[in-house]
Design a protein around this motif. Structure first.
Motif, PDB file in Angstrom:
ATOM      1  N   ASN A 101      14.443  -1.558   1.402  1.00  0.00           N
ATOM      2  CA  ASN A 101      14.790  -2.563   0.393  1.00  0.00           C
ATOM      3  C   ASN A 101      13.546  -3.232  -0.185  1.00  0.00           C
ATOM      4  OD1 ASN A 101      17.508  -2.009   0.693  1.00  0.00           O
ATOM      5  ND2 ASN A 101      17.819  -3.603   2.229  1.00  0.00           N
ATOM      6  N   TYR A 102      12.545  -3.496   0.638  1.00  0.00           N
ATOM      7  CA  TYR A 102      11.313  -4.102   0.138  1.00  0.00           C
ATOM      8  C   TYR A 102      10.563  -3.134  -0.781  1.00  0.00           C
ATOM      9  CZ  TYR A 102       7.143  -6.980  -0.047  1.00  0.00           C
ATOM     10  OH  TYR A 102       6.089  -7.748  -0.497  1.00  0.00           O
ATOM     11  N   LEU A 103      10.477  -1.873  -0.393  1.00  0.00           N
ATOM     12  CA  LEU A 103       9.817  -0.882  -1.247  1.00  0.00           C
ATOM     13  C   LEU A 103      10.532  -0.762  -2.596  1.00  0.00           C
ATOM     14  CD1 LEU A 103       8.998   1.857   1.421  1.00  0.00           C
ATOM     15  CD2 LEU A 103       7.340   0.417   0.198  1.00  0.00           C
ATOM     16  N   VAL A 104      11.844  -0.830  -2.598  1.00  0.00           N
ATOM     17  CA  VAL A 104      12.604  -0.784  -3.862  1.00  0.00           C
ATOM     18  C   VAL A 104      12.270  -2.009  -4.706  1.00  0.00           C
ATOM     19  CG1 VAL A 104      14.935  -0.895  -4.843  1.00  0.00           C
ATOM     20  CG2 VAL A 104      14.427   0.713  -2.988  1.00  0.00           C
ATOM     21  N   ARG A 105      12.187  -3.188  -4.075  1.00  0.00           N
ATOM     22  CA  ARG A 105      11.806  -4.400  -4.825  1.00  0.00           C
ATOM     23  C   ARG A 105      10.411  -4.273  -5.426  1.00  0.00           C
ATOM     24  NH1 ARG A 105      14.389  -7.146  -0.521  1.00  0.00           N
ATOM     25  NH2 ARG A 105      12.409  -7.807   0.374  1.00  0.00           N
ATOM     26  N   LEU A 106       9.558  -3.459  -4.798  1.00  0.00           N
ATOM     27  CA  LEU A 106       8.204  -3.225  -5.317  1.00  0.00           C
ATOM     28  C   LEU A 106       8.165  -2.159  -6.411  1.00  0.00           C
ATOM     29  CD1 LEU A 106       6.165  -3.357  -1.981  1.00  0.00           C
ATOM     30  CD2 LEU A 106       6.260  -5.110  -3.771  1.00  0.00           C
ATOM     31  N   GLY A 107       9.318  -1.604  -6.770  1.00  0.00           N
ATOM     32  CA  GLY A 107       9.378  -0.647  -7.865  1.00  0.00           C
ATOM     33  C   GLY A 107       9.508   0.806  -7.466  1.00  0.00           C
ATOM     34  N   VAL A 108       9.648   1.082  -6.175  1.00  0.00           N
ATOM     35  CA  VAL A 108       9.864   2.456  -5.736  1.00  0.00           C
ATOM     36  C   VAL A 108      11.325   2.814  -6.005  1.00  0.00           C
ATOM     37  CG1 VAL A 108       9.899   4.014  -3.742  1.00  0.00           C
ATOM     38  CG2 VAL A 108       8.071   2.315  -3.967  1.00  0.00           C
ATOM     39  N   SER A 109      11.559   3.960  -6.579  1.00  0.00           N
ATOM     40  CA  SER A 109      12.916   4.405  -6.877  1.00  0.00           C
ATOM     41  C   SER A 109      13.718   4.564  -5.586  1.00  0.00           C
ATOM     42  CB  SER A 109      12.865   5.753  -7.611  1.00  0.00           C
ATOM     43  OG  SER A 109      14.140   6.333  -7.651  1.00  0.00           O
ATOM     44  N   GLN A 126       0.836  -1.206   0.000  1.00  0.00           N
ATOM     45  CA  GLN A 126       0.000   0.000   0.000  1.00  0.00           C
ATOM     46  C   GLN A 126       0.872   1.259   0.000  1.00  0.00           C
ATOM     47  OE1 GLN A 126      -3.287  -0.001   2.882  1.00  0.00           O
ATOM     48  NE2 GLN A 126      -2.981  -2.205   3.075  1.00  0.00           N
ATOM     49  N   GLN A 127       1.920   1.247   0.823  1.00  0.00           N
ATOM     50  CA  GLN A 127       2.849   2.386   0.833  1.00  0.00           C
ATOM     51  C   GLN A 127       3.455   2.592  -0.549  1.00  0.00           C
ATOM     52  OE1 GLN A 127       6.019   2.621   3.677  1.00  0.00           O
ATOM     53  NE2 GLN A 127       4.687   2.267   5.437  1.00  0.00           N
ATOM     54  N   ALA A 128       3.896   1.500  -1.162  1.00  0.00           N
ATOM     55  CA  ALA A 128       4.554   1.594  -2.472  1.00  0.00           C
ATOM     56  C   ALA A 128       3.626   2.210  -3.507  1.00  0.00           C
ATOM     57  CB  ALA A 128       5.036   0.218  -2.926  1.00  0.00           C
ATOM     58  N   ARG A 129       2.361   1.807  -3.518  1.00  0.00           N
ATOM     59  CA  ARG A 129       1.403   2.381  -4.470  1.00  0.00           C
ATOM     60  C   ARG A 129       1.289   3.891  -4.266  1.00  0.00           C
ATOM     61  NH1 ARG A 129      -1.224  -2.487  -3.659  1.00  0.00           N
ATOM     62  NH2 ARG A 129      -2.571  -1.724  -1.999  1.00  0.00           N
ATOM     63  N   TRP A 130       1.196   4.327  -3.022  1.00  0.00           N
ATOM     64  CA  TRP A 130       1.058   5.759  -2.735  1.00  0.00           C
ATOM     65  C   TRP A 130       2.325   6.502  -3.130  1.00  0.00           C
ATOM     66  CZ3 TRP A 130       2.393  10.289  -0.476  1.00  0.00           C
ATOM     67  CH2 TRP A 130       1.368  11.213  -0.244  1.00  0.00           C
ATOM     68  N   ILE A 131       3.465   5.957  -2.769  1.00  0.00           N
ATOM     69  CA  ILE A 131       4.740   6.615  -3.070  1.00  0.00           C
ATOM     70  C   ILE A 131       4.937   6.740  -4.578  1.00  0.00           C
ATOM     71  CG2 ILE A 131       7.253   6.349  -2.924  1.00  0.00           C
ATOM     72  CD1 ILE A 131       6.749   5.098  -0.100  1.00  0.00           C
TER      73      ILE A 131
END
Length: 171
Positions: free
Chosen positions: A110-118, A69-74
């Motif tokens: 690291n997890y957020l980056v794996r989800l596609g966050v820059s 959910q965080q990754a989608r918002w970011i």
């Protein structure tokens, strides 16, 4: 009769406020309050906190779901950058807890980056360890074992395709 002088009907004391706000943003004077407002918006629309098991920096299924959910918002807010703060409960030494909090913050980043966050949009900052508990207790407490993701400011370089009317109305 020609009527009143041109512009005499303008008595609004807010004249020039937009320009003053733009100058304040460009010079960095408003970034702190804007970041605080955006942090509140982020926390109201995506979970800002992730909790951890005792003595662990491993992301369980619940944590991973919250981070999606965080990754989608970011990713939907390309010009906003974030910091991730690590926390622990009071069990263990302060130095150990600072290292554990840092590992937790890094696990989230690291997890957020794996989800596609820059990676350039995220910073895992030094841990607060046990110094900022949510629940005042000396014993183990899951609520205190957490990371918190917050808005830290805006990206330095804007890409023209990032700045549309919807994005501007959000920030």
């Amino acid at each position: 009769y020609l009527g009143p002088e041109a512009g005499s009907e303008i008595t609004d004391s807010n004249l020039g406020v937009s320009t003053a706000n733009n100058v304040a943003v460009q010079t960095g004077q408003l970034i702190g309050s804007m970041a605080a407002n955006l942090t509140r918006k982020f926390a109201s629309e995506a979970p800002a906190r992730v909790n951890f098991a005792f003595n662990s920096a491993t992301l369980d299924g619940t944590a991973q779901a919250l981070l999606r959910q965080q990754a989608r918002w970011i990713k939907a807010h390309p010009q906003i950058v974030f910091r991730v703060y690590g926390h622990t409960d009071k069990v263990g030494s302060n130095s150990y807890n600072r290292r554990l909090g840092k590992r937790r913050a890094n696990a989230v980043v690291n997890y957020l980056v794996r989800l596609g966050v820059s990676r350039g949009k995220l910073q895992a900052v030094a841990s607060f360890g046990e110094t900022r508990p949510l629940v005042l207790t000396e014993g183990p407490n899951r609520t205190n074992r957490r990371t918190v993701t917050e808005v830290s400011g805006f990206a330095r370089r804007a890409r023209p395709d990032d700045l549309d009317g919807k994005y501007a109305s959000t920030v």
